[in-house]
Scaffold this motif. Structure first.
Motif, PDB file in Angstrom:
ATOM      1  N   THR A  88      14.385 -45.928  -4.441  1.00 21.83           N
ATOM      2  CA  THR A  88      13.490 -46.280  -3.560  1.00 21.83           C
ATOM      3  C   THR A  88      13.376 -47.300  -2.897  1.00 21.83           C
ATOM      4  O   THR A  88      14.155 -48.488  -3.477  1.00 21.83           O
ATOM      5  N   SER A  94       7.676 -45.395   0.187  1.00 23.55           N
ATOM      6  CA  SER A  94       8.482 -45.245   0.025  1.00 23.55           C
ATOM      7  C   SER A  94       9.109 -44.773  -1.140  1.00 23.55           C
ATOM      8  O   SER A  94       9.169 -43.772  -1.951  1.00 23.55           O
ATOM      9  N   SER A  98       9.323 -41.154  -3.264  1.00 20.23           N
ATOM     10  CA  SER A  98      10.119 -41.335  -4.370  1.00 20.23           C
ATOM     11  C   SER A  98       8.902 -40.416  -5.486  1.00 20.23           C
ATOM     12  O   SER A  98      10.030 -39.044  -6.117  1.00 20.23           O
TER      13      SER A  98
END
Length: 216
Positions: A88, A94, A98
């Motif tokens: 990540t 992001s 994840s």
């Protein structure tokens, strides 16, 4: 690349034909993904057969590089995993992706479906920039770990070395003496069980949650 993973799955080539020896690591071979076929061409049965074939050939580690996101390619890469390296960067979108991947690792992998031991999870943070963390443009290490709550394996600093290595066609880990190369080598050493201190992360802020509670 002459033959790729889909060619092997569909019986158009065998593993010996499709595997490409790395030019810088004698004990590393690459099996390319297809650049022309849809990811739907991958099947669990086909991938399972390829992984079994690679194991029979004596490979100690088989690394499945997943495309970003949570679509078919990522699901296929994680399904047979024994361990997962969740990559990540310090941005909210992001980290959220994840977190969704971690949910799938816990529920949709072969190990989860069969009730076996869970996939062992590791966290790798890339493009980490302490100055941008200080200015509030990026999440800190504490922020990310507070959200994901899995073991931190490594932190790769944001660096122009990555662009340089890409332009030269050389993996960043081979850019000798660079911070990125050293960070990747540290990460690999930790994965193999060595104790290595985190580098290139000095000066990050306390976590967002700690700041909310008045921590320093």
């Amino acid at each position: 690349v002459v033959y790729d993973l889909v060619n092997v799955i569909q019986g158009e080539a065998n593993l010996h034909q499709a595997l490409i020896k790395d030019k810088q690591c004698d004990n590393l071979s690459v099996l390319a993904a297809s650049q022309t076929r849809d990811k739907e061409a991958l099947t669990k049965e086909g991938v399972d057969k390829v992984l079994a074939g690679l194991a029979d050939m004596g490979y100690e580690y088989i690394v499945c590089d997943s495309p970003a996101g949570i679509e078919t390619g990522a699901m296929m890469a994680m399904h047979f995993a024994d361990e997962a390296l969740v990559v990540t960067n310090p941005e909210v979108s992001s980290v959220r992706d994840s977190d969704r991947i971690l949910g799938m690792l816990a529920s949709k992998t072969k190990r989860a479906i069969q009730g076996g031991d869970p996939v062992k999870e590791h966290l790798l943070i890339t493009r980490y920039n302490t100055q941008r963390v200080h200015s509030g443009e990026m999440l800190s290490l504490d922020d990310i770990q507070d959200i994901l709550r899995i073991k931190l394996l490594g932190v790769i600093p944001e660096s122009e070395t990555v662009l340089q290595s890409s332009n030269q066609g050389v993996p960043a880990v081979h850019m000798k003496g660079s911070d990125v190369s050293e960070a990747y080598k540290d990460m690999v050493a930790r994965f193999l069980g060595e104790e290595k201190p985190l580098r290139f992360v000095n000066g990050y802020k306390p976590s967002f949650f700690k700041r909310l509670m008045g921590g320093k």
